[in-house]
Write a protein that holds these residues in place. Structure first.
Motif: not given
Length: 232
Positions: A10-22, A29-39, A116-118, A26-27
């Motif tokens: 499970t990865v928590l992505v904390v990013e206020d820019d919705p485009k970057i967060r999305h 989820m493609k690799e099989g991670y469960e994604v949680i988002e925080a704004i 590279e982030l992945m 996407i990347y």
């Protein structure tokens, strides 16, 4: 391709820019991670306390509470060793040093390559594998150390063998597993306590307990081959 033992983290992505967060989502989820988002920082604190993610991808310039404050809070107040990757436009050597001093495991500068982030997330998770005590996939959460299994937050009352079965399926999502493979994953040194056919009975019982929570058939029979644990 990501190594199997990282699937379901499970990865928590904390990013206020919705485009970057999305984009990151996407990347991941493609690799099989469960994604949680925080704004923002406040949202991040709530998600960390409630959901206990395996790794944190943390922007530093956040509304309400800064990323640096979040990192300090995780390390000092929670005394948590949750892996943290800082993702920020702060590119100076001084900023990086301060980030690592706060307890970051890695530091990625914007603009960044999602691929590279992945790789960096995978590398950090490999180095810190003992820090994550749960596995999540398509609504299921399993905590091997505690012996707990949940579906969308509701506890599944499983026998020891059913728990091992679910754990095995969650480690190999969307893969067809033969009965022999399942038994080999469950038992070490070929010390098998059940026959290949007995496993059908255990899977039937596991399916029944899952169906008490949801009508969806997550464990599919693949005729002549075995079983497959599928997502939504």
């Amino acid at each position: 391709m990501m190594h199997t033992n990282l699937i379901g983290k499970t990865v928590l992505v904390v990013e206020d820019d919705p485009k970057i967060r999305h984009l990151i989502k996407i990347y991941l989820m493609k690799e099989g991670y469960e994604v949680i988002e925080a704004i923002d920082g406040h949202d991040a604190k709530e998600k960390i306390e409630q959901l206990d993610p395996c790794i944190l991808v943390l922007d530093l310039m956040l509304p309400k509470i800064s990323g640096e404050e979040i990192c300090r809070w995780v390390r000092e107040d929670l005394t948590s060793m949750m892996p943290i990757i800082m993702l920020t436009a702060k590119a100076s050597e001084k900023n990086k040093i301060e980030g690592f001093k706060l307890g970051a495991d890695d530091y990625v500068v914007k603009p960044f390559s999602p691929a590279e982030l992945m790789v960096r997330i995978e590398a950090v998770l490999r180095r810190t594998a003992n820090r994550c005590s749960k596995l999540s996939f398509t609504g299921f959460t399993i905590k091997p150390i505690k012996g707990e299994a949940l579906f969308k937050g509701e506890k599944l009352e499983l026998t020891h063998f059913e728990f091992k079965l679910l754990h095995t399926f969650m480690q190999h999502p969307n893969q067809v597993l033969s009965r022999e493979q399942i038994l080999n994953f469950i038992y070490e040194n070929n010390e098998k306590a059940v026959t290949d056919r007995t496993i059908d009975v255990h899977i039937k019982h596991l399916r029944g307990k899952i169906r008490e929570k949801t009508p969806k058939d997550y464990i599919q029979t693949v005729r002549g081959m075995g079983y497959k644990f599928v997502g939504v």
